[in-house]
Design a protein around this motif. Structure first.
Motif, PDB file in Angstrom:
ATOM      1  N   HIS A  41     -16.248 -14.912 -48.245  1.00 41.16           N
ATOM      2  CA  HIS A  41     -16.889 -14.541 -46.980  1.00 41.16           C
ATOM      3  C   HIS A  41     -16.378 -15.409 -45.835  1.00 41.16           C
ATOM      4  O   HIS A  41     -16.009 -14.916 -44.757  1.00 41.16           O
ATOM      5  CB  HIS A  41     -18.410 -14.685 -47.145  1.00 41.16           C
ATOM      6  CG  HIS A  41     -19.166 -14.002 -46.063  1.00 41.16           C
ATOM      7  ND1 HIS A  41     -19.783 -14.701 -45.046  1.00 41.16           N
ATOM      8  CD2 HIS A  41     -19.390 -12.682 -45.821  1.00 41.16           C
ATOM      9  CE1 HIS A  41     -20.360 -13.849 -44.230  1.00 41.16           C
ATOM     10  NE2 HIS A  41     -20.142 -12.594 -44.682  1.00 41.16           N
TER      11      HIS A  41
ATOM     12  N   GLU B 275     -13.986 -14.220 -42.630  1.00 37.45           N
ATOM     13  CA  GLU B 275     -14.496 -14.476 -41.278  1.00 37.45           C
ATOM     14  C   GLU B 275     -13.493 -15.304 -40.474  1.00 37.45           C
ATOM     15  O   GLU B 275     -13.225 -15.025 -39.306  1.00 37.45           O
ATOM     16  CB  GLU B 275     -15.844 -15.222 -41.356  1.00 37.45           C
ATOM     17  CG  GLU B 275     -17.035 -14.337 -41.675  1.00 37.45           C
ATOM     18  CD  GLU B 275     -17.296 -13.300 -40.594  1.00 37.45           C
ATOM     19  OE1 GLU B 275     -17.252 -13.656 -39.399  1.00 37.45           O
ATOM     20  OE2 GLU B 275     -17.485 -12.115 -40.935  1.00 37.45           O
TER      21      GLU B 275
ATOM     22  N   ARG C   1     -10.566 -13.165 -39.646  1.00 45.00           N
ATOM     23  CA  ARG C   1     -10.914 -12.168 -38.623  1.00 45.00           C
ATOM     24  C   ARG C   1     -10.856 -12.813 -37.235  1.00 45.00           C
ATOM     25  O   ARG C   1     -10.306 -12.240 -36.286  1.00 45.00           O
ATOM     26  CB  ARG C   1     -12.329 -11.620 -38.869  1.00 45.00           C
ATOM     27  CG  ARG C   1     -12.784 -10.628 -37.801  1.00 45.00           C
ATOM     28  CD  ARG C   1     -14.266 -10.354 -37.856  1.00 45.00           C
ATOM     29  NE  ARG C   1     -15.103 -11.515 -37.814  1.00 45.00           N
ATOM     30  CZ  ARG C   1     -15.482 -12.138 -36.696  1.00 45.00           C
ATOM     31  NH1 ARG C   1     -15.038 -11.738 -35.514  1.00 45.00           N
ATOM     32  NH2 ARG C   1     -16.266 -13.191 -36.760  1.00 45.00           N
ATOM     33  N   ARG C   2     -11.409 -14.040 -37.171  1.00 45.90           N
ATOM     34  CA  ARG C   2     -11.401 -14.717 -35.867  1.00 45.90           C
ATOM     35  C   ARG C   2      -9.968 -14.983 -35.404  1.00 45.90           C
ATOM     36  O   ARG C   2      -9.646 -14.883 -34.229  1.00 45.90           O
ATOM     37  CB  ARG C   2     -12.181 -16.026 -35.966  1.00 45.90           C
ATOM     38  CG  ARG C   2     -13.688 -15.810 -35.856  1.00 45.90           C
ATOM     39  CD  ARG C   2     -14.391 -17.103 -35.505  1.00 45.90           C
ATOM     40  NE  ARG C   2     -14.250 -18.098 -36.550  1.00 45.90           N
ATOM     41  CZ  ARG C   2     -15.036 -18.176 -37.613  1.00 45.90           C
ATOM     42  NH1 ARG C   2     -16.036 -17.307 -37.739  1.00 45.90           N
ATOM     43  NH2 ARG C   2     -14.841 -19.099 -38.508  1.00 45.90           N
TER      44      ARG C   2
ATOM     45  N   SER D 181     -20.097  -7.702 -41.550  1.00 42.18           N
ATOM     46  CA  SER D 181     -19.239  -8.236 -42.609  1.00 42.18           C
ATOM     47  C   SER D 181     -19.999  -8.174 -43.928  1.00 42.18           C
ATOM     48  O   SER D 181     -21.208  -7.966 -43.938  1.00 42.18           O
ATOM     49  CB  SER D 181     -18.845  -9.684 -42.295  1.00 42.18           C
ATOM     50  OG  SER D 181     -20.003 -10.484 -42.263  1.00 42.18           O
TER      51      SER D 181
ATOM     52  N   SER E  22     -14.691  -7.818 -42.736  1.00 45.38           N
ATOM     53  CA  SER E  22     -15.325  -8.244 -41.486  1.00 45.38           C
ATOM     54  C   SER E  22     -14.748  -7.412 -40.329  1.00 45.38           C
ATOM     55  O   SER E  22     -13.536  -7.164 -40.277  1.00 45.38           O
ATOM     56  CB  SER E  22     -15.042  -9.744 -41.262  1.00 45.38           C
ATOM     57  OG  SER E  22     -15.732 -10.178 -40.121  1.00 45.38           O
TER      58      SER E  22
END
Lengths: 129, 620
Positions: free
Chosen positions: B73, B77, B80-81, B254, B296
């Motif tokens: 997870h 994340e 994705r950022r 997400s 996500s």
């Protein structure tokens, strides 16, 4: 020494009658009864030197009879005679003052020997006392 | 005074059959008990072990799984950022250029080229750069395609950028007929509107996305709302293909999915209307294994970053640990099994030994109680016989007296009569001996106790029987240990024991022309006693008779020769002395009796009784 006076106490009638005959022939003064009660009665009436007492009888047994006999006639010698003797009853008899404890069947000479010894002891005991 | 018993060799064999059955029963019983012990032992040990193992496995798996899911997870994340920042930065780059430069400046191709190079100075982010007029026509373009004067007024992205000001498109083919996506920025200066549009380098984006990939089976890609790949997945499919996974699985901003293709074979992917099983069949989906999928959503554009990896690889370490636990568990179970088997066998052995001892004691007890009850009977019989015997003796004496006194009888007749009466006396004495033995057997009465030299006692007995043995062709050999300690017992009883045994040994050679009897004595220091053996080379005793040899009235001798009391009296005497007597025999080869006489115990156990007997003798 005079011949001892004998009492035969045995429930086996042929045995007592034979002994009566045999001992009488030998010159003994012999009486015979077939149970303990009769023996206790007869000693009240007559004097005996040696008693030949069977161990196993109807009524009171030989040991009880011996006890009572010795109470009444302490110097009277008793030869315990049995076909079923045990160490315990033999010891008990000796403790109660019996002269000896012999097993059936005993030969007549052996029995005579026992009677003679018993009578000798009675005489000695009487002389001492 | 002794009675010699003899064995019954012609017996049938029921006892052996019973013993075999008992033996079979015991063997089955012990095997059953062994199985029960092992089962209970293994169950009691393995069950808690399995329980602990199972709980540990569950706890560890749960813990590792949650940690792994958390890691996935955070990974998705984070990446994705990164992607989001990259796109935002590129949009910001274009905005800066658009708002800091005039349309005229940028329409100049050399200026636009210069700007393009400046934008790509940090990295080859953009693959081309163009300026599009308000009418939708390309007015300036730097790139590898010939897109000048192309009209975009009808394209979806033109409308979007005109409406929103900044727009990042999904992947599309456009005029160049190859998948790409663009970032477009609307610039308004006065009444003039124009658009600065750049194509992002697809390779660069792909490599950026790929940084999130984990492991050998890991896969990272971007998809749009419709489930169309925005970057090429690693294994199956390519950019702008439809993703086989159903989009309705990806709920929320997400999340984590655990896919199980095997279980989902029968379900249909709604987006493409195809069975998952068909996707495998046609090679669209390759991995049949369970997978963990972390996703996500990017804010702008509405793309989803998907990070996938095979479950087996994700949990490889955990599986490795679990496998180690499993191996350890198996080794433990095996060890428990082995230990249980050994323990159970040891216990069964101990129980068997204890049972055998108990059985031996039981046999002794049975023999003793048998002897006791027969003893009582014997005593009664002896009494009943002794009285008539006494009468017979006195009758005989009366007859003898009468015969002697009767002068009229013939001398020869008298002599014959006396002889007959003597015979009567002799027979009465014989009966008397039997009854004495019966009584002795029942009372175990010993006349006196004194210290007896076993060797001397044995030599006396052998001396008595040697003549008879020689007549029967039997040689008696002696092997005595010198200077044996004396034992306290009745010497006559001691002699009686050996008279019975040696007489039996001679009788055992009846059907043979010759044979031997070997007699030994020795001191057993471990048991502090004397051991004597009487071994013969006679006919032997069958197994089924061995158990009964010490039973009273058990004989094989012809009527009138033996009473069957010899060995039982010997047994009784030896036991009374605190000793032991045992026999072993082989049919056709011979028999050996072994006797043990304790040196100290006899004296102690008999002391009280002997003192009483001594008293009795003294008084007599």
């Amino acid at each position: 020494m005079r011949k001892p006076r004998l009492l035969i106490v045995d429930d086996e009638i042929p045995f007592t009658s034979n002994l009566l005959k045999l001992l009488s022939r030998k010159g003994y003064e012999v009486s015979a009864v077939n149970d303990g009660y009769s023996a206790l009665r007869i000693i009240e009436e007559q004097e005996f030197d040696v008693v030949i007492l069977d161990q196993k009888m109807p009524g009171i047994d030989g040991v009880t009879t011996l006890k009572e006999l010795k109470k009444k006639r302490p110097h009277m010698e008793v030869i315990m005679l049995t076909g079923h003797g045990s160490i315990e009853s033999g010891i008990q008899g000796l403790q109660l003052g019996a002269f000896n404890y012999v097993m059936k069947p005993i030969t007549f000479p052996e029995l005579l020997e026992q009677i003679v010894h018993a009578y000798e002891r009675k005489v000695i005991e009487e002389e001492r006392s | 005074m002794f009675v010699v018993g003899r064995l019954m060799f012609g017996q049938t064999k029921p006892a052996k059959g019973v013993n075999m059955q008992e033996l079979g029963f015991h063997t089955r019983s012990y095997s059953k008990l062994l199985r029960k012990f092992i089962l209970v032992s293994v169950t009691c040990s393995v069950l808690p072990l399995l329980l602990v193992g199972w709980i540990s496995y569950l706890y560890y798996s749960q813990f590792s799984r949650s940690r792994m899911v958390d890691y996935f997870h955070r990974n998705v994340e984070y990446n994705r950022r990164i992607v989001e920042s990259f796109l935002e930065e590129r949009a910001a780059d274009l905005k800066l250029v658009a708002f800091t430069h005039s349309l005229d400046f940028l329409m100049d191709s050399s200026n636009l080229r210069e700007t393009f190079h400046i934008l790509n100075r940090e990295g080859s982010y953009f693959s081309d750069l163009g300026v599009i007029g308000e009418a939708g026509k390309h007015v300036a373009y730097i790139g590898s395609y010939d897109l000048m004067d192309k009209d975009y007024s009808v394209t979806f992205w033109f409308k979007e950028v005109m409406a929103k000001g900044v727009y990042i498109s999904d992947m599309f083919e456009g005029y160049r007929m190859t998948p790409h996506f663009i970032i477009a920025v609307l610039c308004s200066k006065g009444d003039t509107n124009w658009i600065l549009r750049a194509t992002i380098d697809t390779e660069f984006l792909s490599s950026l996305v790929e940084t999130a990939r984990i492991g050998k089976t890991g896969e990272v890609f971007l998809v749009n709302r419709e489930g169309v790949y925005q970057t090429s997945p690693r294994f199956k499919g390519k950019v702008m293909d439809k993703m086989p996974l159903p989009m309705d699985s990806f709920t929320g901003e997400s999340g984590i999915l655990i896919t199980d293709p095997i279980r989902s074979m029968g379900s249909v992917v709604p987006e493409i209307g195809t069975l998952i099983s068909d996707l495998f069949k046609y090679g669209v989906m390759e991995s049949r294994s369970q997978q963990i999928v972390a996703y996500s959503w990017l804010k702008q554009p509405e793309w989803m970053l998907v990070v996938k990896q095979d479950f087996s690889e994700v949990f490889e370490d955990i599986n490795h640990v679990n496998m180690a636990i499993l191996v350890l568990l198996h080794i433990s179970i095996l060890a428990i099994l082995i230990v249980s088997v050994f323990t159970a066998r040891y216990m069964i052995k101990a129980i068997k030994k204890r049972d055998q001892e108990a059985e031996g004691l039981n046999r002794q007890l049975m023999q003793t109680s048998k002897l006791a009850s027969i003893g009582e009977l014997a005593a009664g019989v002896a009494h009943e016989i002794n009285n008539p015997l006494a009468v017979i003796l006195t009758e005989s004496q009366v007859m003898r007296d009468i015969t002697e006194d009767e002068q009229s009888l013939d001398g020869n007749f008298k002599e014959e009569l006396v002889q007959s009466l003597s015979q009567v006396d002799a027979q009465v004495q014989r009966c008397s001996h039997i009854t004495q033995n019966l009584l002795r057997f029942s009372r175990r009465m010993s006349a006196s106790s004194q210290f007896v030299d076993l060797n001397v006692s044995l030599k006396d007995v052998v001396g008595l029987l040697e003549k008879r043995a020689n007549t029967c062709g039997v040689q008696i050999s002696l092997d005595f240990q010198e200077k044996l300690p004396e034992i306290s017992t009745d010497p006559f009883e001691m002699e009686q024991v050996f008279l019975n045994l040696i007489n039996n040994a001679i009788d055992a050679h009846e059907s043979r022309p010759y044979g031997s009897i070997h007699i030994t004595t020795r001191f057993d220091s471990t048991r502090n006693g004397l051991v004597a053996t009487v071994a013969d080379t006679g006919s032997g005793i069958p197994d089924e008779d061995l158990e009964r040899v010490f039973d009273p009235f058990y004989t094989t001798k012809p009527v009138g020769k033996g009473t069957g009391l010899g060995l039982s009296i010997s047994y009784s005497i030896v036991k009374h002395m605190g000793g032991e007597i045992s026999v072993r025999s082989e049919v056709g080869k011979g028999t050996e009796f072994t006797l043990f006489f304790p040196c100290m115990n006899t004296e102690q156990t008999d002391s009280s009784e002997n003192s009483r007997k001594d008293k009795l003798d003294k008084k007599a």
